[in-house]
Scaffold this motif. Structure first.
Motif, PDB file in Angstrom:
ATOM      1  N   ALA A   1     -40.563  42.818 -26.132  1.00  0.00           N
ATOM      2  CA  ALA A   1     -39.583  42.066 -25.335  1.00  0.00           C
ATOM      3  C   ALA A   1     -38.299  42.885 -25.330  1.00  0.00           C
ATOM      4  N   TRP A   2     -37.305  42.462 -24.546  1.00  0.00           N
ATOM      5  CA  TRP A   2     -36.010  43.176 -24.572  1.00  0.00           C
ATOM      6  C   TRP A   2     -34.944  42.140 -24.931  1.00  0.00           C
ATOM      7  N   ASP A   3     -34.877  41.795 -26.232  1.00  0.00           N
ATOM      8  CA  ASP A   3     -34.074  40.643 -26.643  1.00  0.00           C
ATOM      9  C   ASP A   3     -33.182  40.924 -27.856  1.00  0.00           C
TER      10      ASP A   3
ATOM     11  N   PHE B   1     -37.343  46.436 -30.736  1.00  0.00           N
ATOM     12  CA  PHE B   1     -37.596  47.671 -31.502  1.00  0.00           C
ATOM     13  C   PHE B   1     -38.991  48.208 -31.200  1.00  0.00           C
ATOM     14  N   ASN B   2     -39.967  47.278 -31.040  1.00  0.00           N
ATOM     15  CA  ASN B   2     -41.369  47.696 -30.895  1.00  0.00           C
ATOM     16  C   ASN B   2     -41.626  48.609 -29.694  1.00  0.00           C
ATOM     17  N   TRP B   3     -40.733  48.562 -28.688  1.00  0.00           N
ATOM     18  CA  TRP B   3     -40.876  49.519 -27.587  1.00  0.00           C
ATOM     19  C   TRP B   3     -40.794  50.954 -28.104  1.00  0.00           C
ATOM     20  N   HIS B   4     -40.037  51.129 -29.215  1.00  0.00           N
ATOM     21  CA  HIS B   4     -39.788  52.484 -29.737  1.00  0.00           C
ATOM     22  C   HIS B   4     -41.099  53.199 -30.117  1.00  0.00           C
ATOM     23  N   PRO B   5     -41.900  52.646 -31.050  1.00  0.00           N
ATOM     24  CA  PRO B   5     -43.170  53.336 -31.343  1.00  0.00           C
ATOM     25  C   PRO B   5     -44.117  53.393 -30.156  1.00  0.00           C
ATOM     26  N   VAL B   6     -44.170  52.312 -29.352  1.00  0.00           N
ATOM     27  CA  VAL B   6     -45.133  52.294 -28.234  1.00  0.00           C
ATOM     28  C   VAL B   6     -44.822  53.419 -27.249  1.00  0.00           C
TER      29      VAL B   6
END
Ligand code: HEM
Ligand code: HEM
Length: 280
Positions: free
Chosen positions: A39-41, A47-52
């Motif tokens: 999500a972008w919240d 944060f999880n966008w970072h590893p993905v």
């Protein structure tokens, strides 16, 4: 166009693509099954966008971009077209990396966590900055037609070295990031107690290393290098049994006014290694 050890090449390429694909599945399963999803919240899901994005874009896509010249079925395509594909994939990988960095900085700021304190962040940011430099220099030297031929040829060994150095640094950075995240994130049970998430993500780290190892193997085989334009033009019919022999003869030539960027260097490497029996 015949290629030496074509079956081995195909095996290595399939292995790289499969391992890269499985790494992508692993990182997605990590964030969706073990973590908070995406999500972008300003929370952990951001944060999880970072590893993905780092694993799918900066590692997988960059790896494919690096080996794209080596695909023998593209050797009949023009060099310019391959340059656009190589540059395009690298630009896409860079965009993924930048969005991934925005996600982690934004998350840190929202949570009042300091920025740039870890070795992971230092090496990671340095890799992204060097990568942007590599992109700009690559476009200016190899895509803009005004660059003199001698400069293209002179810069190629540095381009290849720095490309591989950055790629290896990015993989190292990912391993540090994964380790940090497991140590920070796993509380009850802790990382040292080997919960399922820890083992699963350790496997992701191993897959990333294996992916990097195969890409580096493919791109350092002199006999799998894209032949120079001069050689390709001297072979009017592709796929006939004599192409490999003709290519071998032409590869021993040292100067190539048609395609100055790097193949002379590859030929020298190729000649030396083959002479000393180091090439399979
Ligand atoms: C933070 C780069 C991959 C986990 C950071 C930061 C940078 C960075 C520059 C600092 C952000 C800030 O200070 O606000 C990279 C690069 C990667 C990468 C270039 C390329 C592969 C990963 C991966 C993970 C990860 C795969 C696994 C989860 C972390 C964590 C932080 C972080 C936990 C916050 C703690 C810290 O600043 O060290 N990363 N990263 N990174 N990254 Fe990565
Ligand atoms: C070759 C990396 C951007 C043009 C290579 C090679 C690597 C590499 C590792 C060696 C490939 C091989 O031996 O088969 C990178 C990285 C880039 C980047 C990491 C981005 C950060 C660019 C750009 C251009 C470019 C923007 C502009 C067109 C070339 C050319 C070759 C090459 C012409 C020689 C291919 C051949 O003759 O076989 N690059 N590169 N690169 N790259 Fe890049």
């Amino acid at each position: 166009m015949a290629m030496e050890n074509f079956k081995q090449f195909l095996f290595a390429l399939s292995a790289a693509v499969s391992v890269g694909f499985v790494s992508t599945i692993f990182v997605l399963r990590w964030v969706f099954y073990f973590k908070e999803g995406l999500a972008w919240d300003g929370e952990f899901a951001e944060f999880n966008w970072h590893p993905v994005l780092m694993v799918t874009g900066f590692i997988f896509m960059q790896g494919i971009a690096i080996v794209v010249y080596r695909l023998p079925w593209t050797w009949k395509c023009s060099k310019l077209m391959m340059k656009f594909i190589h540059a395009g994939l690298n630009i896409l990988a860079f965009i993924f990396a930048v969005i991934s960095l925005v996600a982690v900085f934004d998350f840190h700021n929202a949570q009042n966590i300091p920025n740039m304190y870890s070795l992971h962040s230092w090496v990671g940011l340095a890799a992204v900055i060097l990568y942007s430099l590599q992109l700009v220099l690559g476009v200016c030297i190899y895509l803009i037609p005004i660059t003199p031929i001698y400069l293209r040829a002179a810069f190629m060994p540095l381009h290849v070295y720095s490309g591989l150095f950055i790629f290896a640094s990015v993989i190292t950075t990912a391993l540090m990031g994964i380790t940090e995240k497991l140590i920070f994130g796993l509380k009850y049970p802790k990382y040292k107690d080997s919960p399922p998430e820890a083992n699963f993500v350790n496997v992701l780290g191993v897959l990333i290393v294996v992916f990097g190892a195969i890409i580096l193997w493919i791109v350092t085989r002199p006999s799998w290098k894209r032949p120079s334009e001069q050689v390709l033009r001297s072979l009017p019919t592709y796929g006939d049994g004599s192409a490999g022999t003709k290519m071998g003869t032409a590869l021993s030539q040292q100067t190539d006014p048609i395609d100055p960027e790097g193949n002379g260097d590859a030929r020298r490497r190729s000649g030396k290694l083959e002479d000393s029996g180091q090439v399979n």
